[in-house]
Design a protein around this motif. Structure first.
Motif, mmCIF file in Angstrom:
data_model
loop_
_atom_site.group_PDB
_atom_site.id
_atom_site.type_symbol
_atom_site.label_atom_id
_atom_site.label_comp_id
_atom_site.label_asym_id
_atom_site.label_seq_id
_atom_site.Cartn_x
_atom_site.Cartn_y
_atom_site.Cartn_z
ATOM 1 N N GLY A 1 -4.201 0.477 -8.852
ATOM 2 C CA GLY A 1 -3.543 -0.693 -8.301
ATOM 3 C C GLY A 1 -2.890 -1.515 -9.396
ATOM 4 N N ALA A 2 -2.123 -2.499 -8.995
ATOM 5 C CA ALA A 2 -1.442 -3.357 -9.973
ATOM 6 C C ALA A 2 -1.087 -4.678 -9.305
ATOM 7 C CB ALA A 2 -0.185 -2.681 -10.504
ATOM 8 N N PRO B 1 15.996 -14.306 -5.536
ATOM 9 C CA PRO B 1 17.309 -14.787 -5.986
ATOM 10 C C PRO B 1 17.398 -16.294 -6.132
ATOM 11 C CG PRO B 1 17.572 -13.068 -4.342
ATOM 12 C CD PRO B 1 16.112 -13.367 -4.409
ATOM 13 N N ASP B 2 16.608 -17.041 -5.310
ATOM 14 C CA ASP B 2 16.662 -18.505 -5.426
ATOM 15 C C ASP B 2 15.694 -19.036 -6.478
ATOM 16 O OD1 ASP B 2 14.185 -18.176 -4.291
ATOM 17 O OD2 ASP B 2 14.610 -19.319 -2.470
ATOM 18 N N GLY B 3 15.035 -18.115 -7.213
ATOM 19 C CA GLY B 3 14.137 -18.519 -8.287
ATOM 20 C C GLY B 3 12.689 -18.667 -7.889
ATOM 21 N N SER B 4 12.385 -18.619 -6.594
ATOM 22 C CA SER B 4 10.995 -18.766 -6.156
ATOM 23 C C SER B 4 10.211 -17.501 -6.499
ATOM 24 C CB SER B 4 10.932 -19.044 -4.658
ATOM 25 O OG SER B 4 11.550 -18.000 -3.928
ATOM 26 N N ALA B 5 8.910 -17.684 -6.704
ATOM 27 C CA ALA B 5 8.040 -16.583 -7.119
ATOM 28 C C ALA B 5 7.225 -16.083 -5.939
ATOM 29 C CB ALA B 5 7.111 -17.034 -8.237
ATOM 30 N N MET B 6 6.989 -14.781 -5.932
ATOM 31 C CA MET B 6 6.149 -14.147 -4.926
ATOM 32 C C MET B 6 5.098 -13.307 -5.638
ATOM 33 S SD MET B 6 7.116 -11.428 -1.876
ATOM 34 C CE MET B 6 8.386 -12.487 -1.192
ATOM 35 N N SER B 7 3.849 -13.508 -5.275
ATOM 36 C CA SER B 7 2.752 -12.740 -5.854
ATOM 37 C C SER B 7 2.686 -11.371 -5.191
ATOM 38 C CB SER B 7 1.441 -13.505 -5.627
ATOM 39 O OG SER B 7 0.343 -12.764 -6.084
ATOM 40 N N LEU B 8 2.604 -10.316 -5.999
ATOM 41 C CA LEU B 8 2.584 -8.934 -5.494
ATOM 42 C C LEU B 8 1.253 -8.272 -5.822
ATOM 43 C CD1 LEU B 8 6.159 -7.689 -6.554
ATOM 44 C CD2 LEU B 8 5.465 -8.805 -4.421
ATOM 45 N N HIS B 9 0.707 -7.555 -4.855
ATOM 46 C CA HIS B 9 -0.564 -6.861 -5.021
ATOM 47 C C HIS B 9 -0.388 -5.436 -4.509
ATOM 48 C CE1 HIS B 9 -2.771 -10.776 -5.517
ATOM 49 N NE2 HIS B 9 -1.691 -11.172 -4.878
ATOM 50 N N LEU B 10 -0.368 -4.467 -5.408
ATOM 51 C CA LEU B 10 -0.315 -3.050 -5.043
ATOM 52 C C LEU B 10 -1.749 -2.541 -4.988
ATOM 53 C CD1 LEU B 10 1.321 -0.439 -4.522
ATOM 54 C CD2 LEU B 10 1.340 -0.080 -6.998
ATOM 55 N N VAL B 11 -2.177 -2.111 -3.806
ATOM 56 C CA VAL B 11 -3.581 -1.786 -3.573
ATOM 57 C C VAL B 11 -3.909 -0.411 -4.142
ATOM 58 C CG1 VAL B 11 -5.371 -1.569 -1.798
ATOM 59 C CG2 VAL B 11 -3.460 -3.160 -1.470
ATOM 60 N N SER B 12 -5.048 -0.301 -4.822
ATOM 61 C CA SER B 12 -5.510 0.998 -5.327
ATOM 62 C C SER B 12 -5.747 1.944 -4.154
ATOM 63 C CB SER B 12 -6.807 0.825 -6.121
ATOM 64 O OG SER B 12 -6.631 -0.078 -7.189
ATOM 65 N N ASN B 13 -5.464 3.221 -4.375
ATOM 66 C CA ASN B 13 -5.568 4.188 -3.272
ATOM 67 C C ASN B 13 -5.968 5.550 -3.801
ATOM 68 O OD1 ASN B 13 -5.338 5.085 -0.593
ATOM 69 N ND2 ASN B 13 -3.266 5.819 -0.917
ATOM 70 N N ALA C 1 0.853 -1.180 0.000
ATOM 71 C CA ALA C 1 0.000 0.000 0.000
ATOM 72 C C ALA C 1 0.889 1.230 0.000
ATOM 73 C CB ALA C 1 -0.905 0.008 1.231
ATOM 74 N N MET C 2 0.495 2.222 -0.766
ATOM 75 C CA MET C 2 1.260 3.466 -0.785
ATOM 76 C C MET C 2 0.396 4.567 -1.380
ATOM 77 S SD MET C 2 3.884 2.715 -3.991
ATOM 78 C CE MET C 2 4.912 4.131 -3.585
ATOM 79 N N SER C 3 0.781 5.794 -1.107
ATOM 80 C CA SER C 3 0.121 6.930 -1.739
ATOM 81 C C SER C 3 0.749 7.169 -3.101
ATOM 82 C CB SER C 3 0.233 8.161 -0.834
ATOM 83 O OG SER C 3 1.598 8.449 -0.568
ATOM 84 N N HIS C 4 0.566 8.353 -3.666
ATOM 85 C CA HIS C 4 0.958 8.557 -5.059
ATOM 86 C C HIS C 4 2.454 8.783 -5.263
ATOM 87 C CE1 HIS C 4 -0.997 12.037 -3.129
ATOM 88 N NE2 HIS C 4 0.037 12.700 -3.551
ATOM 89 N N ARG C 5 3.170 9.274 -4.235
ATOM 90 C CA ARG C 5 4.600 9.555 -4.407
ATOM 91 C C ARG C 5 5.378 8.280 -4.712
ATOM 92 N NH1 ARG C 5 6.535 13.742 -5.584
ATOM 93 N NH2 ARG C 5 5.385 14.835 -3.949
ATOM 94 N N GLY C 6 5.929 8.178 -5.913
ATOM 95 C CA GLY C 6 6.731 7.027 -6.305
ATOM 96 C C GLY C 6 5.941 5.814 -6.737
ATOM 97 N N ARG C 7 4.614 5.944 -6.801
ATOM 98 C CA ARG C 7 3.777 4.776 -7.098
ATOM 99 C C ARG C 7 4.075 4.189 -8.475
ATOM 100 N NH1 ARG C 7 -0.880 3.365 -4.542
ATOM 101 N NH2 ARG C 7 -2.242 1.888 -5.604
ATOM 102 N N LEU C 8 4.236 5.047 -9.477
ATOM 103 C CA LEU C 8 4.494 4.549 -10.828
ATOM 104 C C LEU C 8 5.853 3.852 -10.905
ATOM 105 C CD1 LEU C 8 3.122 7.542 -12.922
ATOM 106 C CD2 LEU C 8 1.966 5.410 -12.326
ATOM 107 N N ASN C 9 6.815 4.378 -10.159
ATOM 108 C CA ASN C 9 8.141 3.766 -10.131
ATOM 109 C C ASN C 9 8.079 2.377 -9.503
ATOM 110 O OD1 ASN C 9 11.032 3.436 -9.957
ATOM 111 N ND2 ASN C 9 11.198 5.659 -9.978
#
Length: 836
Positions: free
Chosen positions: A199-200, A207-219, A155-163
């Motif tokens: 959101g996205a 680094p070990d090749g394992s996958a992590m699901s990421l969810h950036l919450v709309s705000n 979760a984050m506000s707009h500063r740096g969100r696109l980055n």
């Protein structure tokens, strides 16, 4: 410019107590002399409250606690936690992957520079000055992945969100740049949102090749409003994991260890917005615990145009967090090695102790609040220094002795190709993919199959459910008043006593969990019920042991949870909205103590509950229970502000209902859970009518096929006047009609106020063609209630009949503070309704 003191071999001493005494001073106060502001303007060293010693021991301690990292942890009472933290701090920094860090910084800075050159004058809320956030997040995710995390909710506000969207979540530059091109605007007429609120979803590869699901919450722009939403989403995902493991103690360690919440904040917002303080407490409470959140302050040392002394009442914006026993790390954002080190410590501490961690990344903001703002007007000295200050990747490349030019050129070419693709795009790519568990549910318009859902149950099944909800273990010492209540509820099951709202509600819950549908209810005093009506948990009078009958309905039942929440509306409602976003199969309910108390959560209601589908295409089946009714209790305990929700209603975005009987309430709750149409449901629940005979229901009412959006009047034959109303005032009118023996007045109950039940209302009106007047009657003042919403519909549908209204006079306050004045007003309303 950041400085990292050289770590020396620990000083050999003969007296360990002397060393401990010296180190204790620096553990407590070293952060006051840490080098934190890269520009050297703010946060100058402060004297220790205890005089700082000199000598070799002090120099060693200073090297640990007064460099680019300032650690605050001595306020934590738990000695094990403190000892672990000081062990991490009092050692030589481990080697960091400097080439990888440099690559992260290059991608972050060049991303911003590309947008600045290609879309000059367009808002993007640049991360420049704090691009170290990207390697920080990368290290948090890498460390957490090694500890078993497979999902992160950010979760984050707009500063740096696109980055972050590009360089952490992994969305392609072309997808993001297409938002700057604003392609296909007709696709979002009347909806959608700006690019830095979206959101996205994506995937992080460890680094070990394992996958992590990421969810950036709309705000939305309400900076901290997303915090409880992200926490609620994390909790739901954790519970899912436990459900898959068939673990009854959820979320247990497996759930907490696999789902990581990360909340990013601006410095001024962290200090200034109260919902953040609520969330710091909420996340440590039973029923809301998420195993700790990594809280990151992206600290510009500016809040729009406000200097730190205008935003913070103390030295650090993070000081609000010291009310909790959690560590706080301040880090100079121009020391990437120190930042990455702290990221590792934060991830490991959260995993080990299931606690929040606050990381304060202290940097600067290269541009104004947005790129169209001129910050030199309000901070001329700071921006004079920023003007000639090189980007961080150049500083770091020089420090580690690597020429960044080849990689910079490569990244520039990739981003420019993304921009070229975006300029040719004809549609905007979706930035997020919904999880599979949403595949059975839909928003948009109501479908015929959703209308056809049957919610009624036979009498014998209702009776069995009542028996299950009133059963307690042998030897359990139940309170005499509760025992009497349970005896009355068994009479309801037998058909010798009508059902009140409390029993109708618990029966609905029992029917759902028995069918495998989870139910979660939270709110202030929700276990017992504000009005002593629920008693979903019983307490042993001798041991205070708690027992939840609804958790023991059947072996294969769905989960039932009910929690008394902290005294917060905004954070708790936001949490439940977030939970509903990742558990669409469940019935998720939040209850206000009184309906008007929900105004403390207005941001959540406006920005998420009402507008989430229109802005972000995100659905929710959240139920809000709002006690409402004019009973002489004064301005703050009468109105749940029906008008506010109707003002927010458009495009079938929410459902607004006021069930007038216990059976109607039963059917409404079951309908919400059973049909695939996922829309928030606002329910105006009764107070004095909870047990009133006029609003109670016979057992047969639960066998009716479904909830009635409109209850027509079948008790009169040829009325001259039709009264249309909702809730308590309708029952009062019925009582008065019986008292007057007046068969010339029909009373129609409007049970679903929005979406407007066109066909049902037309049928109820057409049932009495002799009536020459249609009168809307409401308890609320003329400028409140449903008046403005209902009258245009009635005028359109009434044909040549007169359409009138009866209501209190317009008022700035919802209700009088005088009980006697209330009685006078109500008598006048009723007299006017009958044409007296």
């Amino acid at each position: 410019m950041a400085t990292t003191p050289q770590q020396e071999t620990p000083v050999a001493i003969a007296n360990p107590d002397q060393r401990e005494a010296v180190f204790d001073i620096f553990r407590r106060w070293g952060y006051l002399q840490a080098t934190l502001d890269p520009l050297g303007q703010y946060l100058p060293p402060e004297p220790f409250p205890t005089p700082a010693p000199e000598g070799d021991l002090a120099a060693e301690a200073r090297s640990f606690y007064c460099g680019s990292i300032g650690a605050e942890f001595m306020h934590i009472a738990d000695n094990t936690q403190r000892q672990w933290l000081q062990d991490q701090m009092e050692q030589a920094p481990p080697a960091s992957g400097q080439a990888h860090i440099l690559s992260d910084l290059i991608r972050a800075d060049i991303f911003e520079q590309t947008i600045q050159s290609r879309y000059l004058g367009t808002k993007r809320f640049s991360l420049e000055g704090l691009t170290v956030l990207i390697p920080f997040l990368d290290q948090v995710l890498a460390s957490s992945s090694a500890l078993g995390v497979n999902t992160a909710v950010l979760a984050m506000s707009h500063r740096g969100r696109l980055n972050v969207m590009a360089n952490t979540i992994g969305r392609s530059p072309a997808d993001i740049f297409a938002r700057f091109e604003d392609v296909n605007p007709r696709s979002v007429l009347g909806g959608g949102d700006v690019k830095y609120h979206m959101g996205a979803t994506g995937e992080y590869r460890a680094p070990d090749g394992s996958a992590m699901s990421l969810h950036l919450v709309s705000n939305p722009s309400h900076l901290e409003a997303v915090d409880p939403v992200a926490m609620g989403r994390s909790r739901a995902k954790q519970v899912r994991i436990c459900e898959q493991l068939r673990n009854p103690n959820c979320p247990d360690q497996a759930g907490r260890d696999q789902v990581l919440p990360i909340c990013m904040h601006g410095d001024a917002a962290f200090a200034g917005q109260g919902i953040l303080a609520e969330c710091l407490v909420l996340g440590a409470l039973r029923g809301f615990d998420v195993g700790g959140t990594i809280q990151v302050i992206v600290n510009n040392l500016l809040g729009f145009t406000a200097a730190p002394e205008e935003s913070n009442a103390s030295r650090f914006s993070s000081d609000i967090a010291k009310r909790q026993p959690i560590p706080i790390f301040h880090v100079n954002a121009e020391d990437p090695d120190a930042v990455v080190r702290v990221a590792t410590i934060a991830a490991e501490y959260r995993h080990r102790f299931h606690s929040d961690v606050v990381v304060d990344l202290v940097g600067y903001r290269r541009h104004g609040h947005s790129e169209v703002d001129d910050p030199t007007v309000t901070q001329p000295r700071r921006y004079a220094a920023i003007k000639d200050h090189p980007p961080l990747y150049k500083i770091y490349a020089e420090r580690i002795g690597i020429d960044p030019a080849p990689e910079v050129h490569q990244v520039q070419e990739q981003l420019l190709e993304g921009q070229r693709l975006a300029s040719r795009a004809r549609t905007k790519a979706k930035l997020a993919t919904l999880p599979d568990y949403w595949s059975h549910y839909h928003g948009g318009p109501l479908l015929p199959e959703d209308e056809a859902v049957i919610t009624g149950l036979p009498a014998d099944r209702i009776a069995e459910l009542v028996r299950l909800t009133t059963a307690v273990p042998p030897g359990f010492h139940i309170h005499p008043k509760v025992r009497k209540l349970f005896e009355q509820r068994l009479e309801m099951a037998a058909g010798t006593r009508p059902f009140d709202y409390g029993m109708a509600e618990l029966t609905a819950f029992a029917s759902l969990v028995a069918a495998g549908t989870p139910v979660r209810l939270t709110g202030q005093d929700s276990q017992r019920g504000t009005f002593n009506q629920r008693h979903s948990i019983v307490i042993d009078t001798e041991t205070e042991a708690r027992y939840v009958p609804l958790a023991h309905v059947s072996d294969a039942q769905g989960r039932f949870e009910v929690y008394n929440s902290m005294l917060s509306e905004a954070a708790v409602l936001g949490f439940e909205y977030g939970y509903s976003r990742d558990y669409p199969e469940a019935l998720i309910l939040w209850e206000a103590q009184f309906g008007d108390f929900a105004n403390g959560a207005q941001i959540i209601i406006d920005q998420f509950v009402a507008a989430g589908e229109a802005k972000w295409g995100l659905l929710s089946g959240l139920v809000m229970l709002l006690p409402h009714g004019y009973e002489g209790q004064g301005p703050e305990h009468s109105s749940a502000r029906i008008e506010r929700y109707l003002h927010l209603a458009a495009g079938d975005n929410i459902q607004i209902c006021q069930p007038s009987t216990a059976a109607q309430y039963f059917h409404l709750l079951r309908r919400q859970a059973m049909r695939a149409w996922r829309k928030p449901l606002i329910v105006f629940t009764p107070k004095s009518m909870l047990r009133h005979p006029d609003a109670s229901s016979q057992l047969a009412g639960f066998a009716a096929p479904r909830f009635l959006n409109v209850i027509p009047d079948n008790s009169v034959k040829a009325p001259r006047r039709l009264l249309v109303c909702t809730g308590k005032i309708g029952h009062n009118l019925r009582v008065e009609r019986e008292k007057r023996k007046d068969a010339t007045v029909g009373i129609i109950f409007l049970e679903q106020i929005y979406p407007w039940p066109e066909a049902e209302m037309q049928a109820a009106l057409d049932q009495h063609p002799q009536a020459s007047e249609v009168v809307w009657v409401q308890e609320e003042p003329a400028n409140m209630g449903a008046l403005f919403h209902v009258l245009p519909h009635l005028r359109r549908m009434a044909g040549d009949r007169a359409v009138l209204s009866v209501k209190r006079s317009a008022s700035a306050s919802p209700a009088t503070g005088s009980a006697k004045a209330h009685e006078m007003e109500e008598k006048t309303l009723i007299d006017l309704a009958f044409g007296a």
